[in-house]
Design a protein around this motif. Structure first.
Motif, PDB file in Angstrom:
ATOM      1  N   GLU A   1     -10.830  -7.864   4.534  1.00 53.08           N
ATOM      2  CA  GLU A   1     -11.233  -6.772   5.437  1.00 53.08           C
ATOM      3  C   GLU A   1     -12.460  -6.037   4.891  1.00 53.08           C
ATOM      4  OE1 GLU A   1      -7.944  -4.132   6.170  1.00 53.08           O
ATOM      5  OE2 GLU A   1      -6.689  -5.718   6.957  1.00 53.08           O
TER       6      GLU A   1
ATOM      7  N   CYS B   1      -5.151   4.332   1.870  1.00 58.99           N
ATOM      8  CA  CYS B   1      -4.956   4.295   3.318  1.00 58.99           C
ATOM      9  C   CYS B   1      -4.255   5.583   3.769  1.00 58.99           C
ATOM     10  CB  CYS B   1      -4.138   3.066   3.727  1.00 58.99           C
ATOM     11  SG  CYS B   1      -3.807   3.071   5.498  1.00 58.99           S
TER      12      CYS B   1
ATOM     13  N   ASN C   1      -2.817  -6.408  12.956  1.00 54.18           N
ATOM     14  CA  ASN C   1      -3.100  -4.970  12.943  1.00 54.18           C
ATOM     15  C   ASN C   1      -3.561  -4.516  14.330  1.00 54.18           C
ATOM     16  OD1 ASN C   1      -3.223  -6.058  10.291  1.00 54.18           O
ATOM     17  ND2 ASN C   1      -4.288  -4.254   9.559  1.00 54.18           N
TER      18      ASN C   1
ATOM     19  N   TYR D   1       0.817  -1.206   0.000  1.00 50.75           N
ATOM     20  CA  TYR D   1       0.000   0.000   0.000  1.00 50.75           C
ATOM     21  C   TYR D   1       0.860   1.270   0.000  1.00 50.75           C
ATOM     22  CZ  TYR D   1      -3.876  -3.095   1.525  1.00 50.75           C
ATOM     23  OH  TYR D   1      -4.817  -4.076   1.638  1.00 50.75           O
TER      24      TYR D   1
ATOM     25  N   CYS E   1     -11.598  -1.660   9.240  1.00 51.79           N
ATOM     26  CA  CYS E   1     -10.597  -0.846   8.535  1.00 51.79           C
ATOM     27  C   CYS E   1     -11.315   0.262   7.783  1.00 51.79           C
ATOM     28  CB  CYS E   1      -9.822  -1.739   7.569  1.00 51.79           C
ATOM     29  SG  CYS E   1      -9.001  -0.792   6.275  1.00 51.79           S
TER      30      CYS E   1
ATOM     31  N   CYS F   1      -3.114   2.819  12.208  1.00 49.81           N
ATOM     32  CA  CYS F   1      -4.056   1.923  11.529  1.00 49.81           C
ATOM     33  C   CYS F   1      -5.380   2.030  12.295  1.00 49.81           C
ATOM     34  CB  CYS F   1      -3.521   0.493  11.570  1.00 49.81           C
ATOM     35  SG  CYS F   1      -4.726  -0.756  11.085  1.00 49.81           S
ATOM     36  N   SER F   2      -6.491   2.152  11.586  1.00 45.37           N
ATOM     37  CA  SER F   2      -7.780   2.319  12.274  1.00 45.37           C
ATOM     38  C   SER F   2      -8.117   1.091  13.110  1.00 45.37           C
ATOM     39  CB  SER F   2      -8.901   2.618  11.281  1.00 45.37           C
ATOM     40  OG  SER F   2      -9.133   1.513  10.443  1.00 45.37           O
ATOM     41  N   LEU F   3      -7.660  -0.071  12.685  1.00 48.09           N
ATOM     42  CA  LEU F   3      -7.942  -1.292  13.456  1.00 48.09           C
ATOM     43  C   LEU F   3      -7.182  -1.273  14.782  1.00 48.09           C
ATOM     44  CD1 LEU F   3      -7.904  -3.956  10.614  1.00 48.09           C
ATOM     45  CD2 LEU F   3      -9.785  -3.549  12.203  1.00 48.09           C
TER      46      LEU F   3
ATOM     47  N   TYR G   1      -3.007   6.349   6.512  1.00 48.11           N
ATOM     48  CA  TYR G   1      -1.850   6.081   7.377  1.00 48.11           C
ATOM     49  C   TYR G   1      -0.643   5.660   6.525  1.00 48.11           C
ATOM     50  CZ  TYR G   1      -5.682   5.676  10.764  1.00 48.11           C
ATOM     51  OH  TYR G   1      -6.798   5.900  11.529  1.00 48.11           O
TER      52      TYR G   1
HETATM   53 FE1  SF4 Z   1      -5.037  -0.324   8.785  1.00 46.22          FE
HETATM   54 FE2  SF4 Z   1      -4.680   1.073   6.530  1.00 46.22          FE
HETATM   55 FE3  SF4 Z   1      -4.439  -1.595   6.517  1.00 46.22          FE
HETATM   56 FE4  SF4 Z   1      -6.821  -0.421   6.847  1.00 46.22          FE
HETATM   57  S1  SF4 Z   1      -5.510  -0.339   5.031  1.00 46.22           S
HETATM   58  S2  SF4 Z   1      -6.023  -2.161   7.984  1.00 46.22           S
HETATM   59  S3  SF4 Z   1      -6.275   1.389   8.070  1.00 46.22           S
HETATM   60  S4  SF4 Z   1      -3.127  -0.152   7.607  1.00 46.22           S
END
Ligand code: SF4
Ligand code: 13P
Length: 313
Positions: free
Chosen positions: A205, A270, A119, A31, A177, A91-93, A272
């Motif tokens: 997810e 994402c 996560n 990502y 997520c 990370c939102s999780l 983050y």
């Molecule tokens: Fe976390 Fe970003 Fe992965 Fe979603 S995409 S699980 S917010 S790191």
């Protein structure tokens, strides 16, 4: 008035030079921005990156990913320096699963084995029995004796997908997520109408209605492998679009359509992961900071459930 120009820094060249100087390895998640992926020594999903971190001979690990990934690398390599270009890359999780609430939930269900998605914070890892990733969760769940109840945290969408896949009931934490919950079912339906031959592929997810329509579900690495082996020539990709860079490299003649978000925004990216930039990557190697640090006792407690994951995956 004389304006002084900042000397231009060739980030790519400097990163390559610093890598040699520090004896560093750059690990990057799919990502990350394409330019960061192209400079990495290894690109992978969460499990592959944890394995690479466990095996590396480098003195410094530069983690182009998010905080929980760099933290996992540090837990596996206490003697090495682990750098993260931006410490705010969370990370939102992980944020939706505070250790105190997680431990209270565990205390209410003392008979449950806790299988926790990677996560999450080091504190939550330390309070878990086994860690898993999206590519290893099913295999790990199938190794738990059927009479043993399971508590799965923090991703409810991944948890529900695993319940459907394994037929195993699990107590779920209510986390999700922000990226994988943003995809619009309606817009995906419209795309499927417009491109009837395109395969919908999705990360677990994603929410159930998206997963139900998908012809293939898997971790980022599994999605990448799938587009190479599938006879289909076009794909609607329901995960963070950073992965499409490697898909294009691996199978350039195929077409990749990022699954669109509900709103007219870039919220399928994402926020983050995208905090890391080439400049921050260069600066963290130049300054040898920000660095991941952790108390030894926390690191030692978090190591055991991660080791279990590596053994059971
Ligand atoms: Fe976390 Fe970003 Fe992965 Fe979603 S995409 S699980 S917010 S790191
Ligand atoms: P994987 O790379 O393990 O599929 O996970 C995706 C993700 O959301 C990372 O945060």
């Amino acid at each position: 008035m004389i304006t002084r120009q900042r000397p231009e820094v060739d980030f790519r060249k400097e990163i390559v030079r610093l890598k040699g100087e520090l004896n560093a390895v750059i690990l990057a998640h799919f990502y990350q921005e394409s330019e960061i992926q192209d400079l990495a020594d290894y690109i992978g999903d969460s499990l592959e990156l944890a394995r690479r971190a466990a095996e590396t001979k480098a003195d410094v690990i530069v983690f182009a990913g998010v905080h929980f990934m760099a933290e996992t690398a540090k837990i596996l390599n206490p003697e090495k320096q682990v750098l993260l270009p931006d410490l705010q890359a969370g990370c939102s999780l992980a944020e939706g699963c505070p250790a105190s609430t997680f431990m209270a939930m565990r205390a209410q269900h003392p008979d449950h084995v806790s299988i926790t998605y990677i996560n999450c914070s080091a504190e939550v890892k330390a309070a878990s029995d086994i860690i898993c990733t999206s590519s290893s969760a099913e295999k790990i769940i199938r190794q738990i004796p059927p009479e043993k109840p399971i508590f799965f945290a923090p991703d409810k969408n991944l948890g529900q997908y695993l319940i459907r896949k394994t037929g195993r009931d699990m107590l779920l934490w209510e986390g999700s997520c922000v990226v994988h919950e943003t995809f619009s079912q309606q817009k995906i339906l419209a795309l499927q109408h417009e491109f009837p031959d395109a395969e919908l592929i999705a990360h677990p997810e994603c929410e159930e209605p998206i997963l139900e329509r998908a012809s293939f579900i898997g971790s980022t690495s599994a999605l990448l492998k799938h587009v190479q082996s599938s006879p289909a020539t076009s794909f609607i990709v329901a995960t963070e679009p950073g992965i499409i860079h490697q898909m294009k490299k691996a199978s350039p003649s195929k077409k990749y359509i990022p699954a669109p978000p509900e709103a007219n925004c870039a919220c399928n990216e994402c926020p983050y992961m995208k905090l890391n930039t080439l400049e921050k990557l260069y600066l963290c190697m130049k300054n040898r900071a920000p660095e991941i640090t952790m108390e030894a006792s926390l690191r030692e407690r978090a190591l055991l459930p991660i080791r279990r994951m590596l053994e059971m995956s």
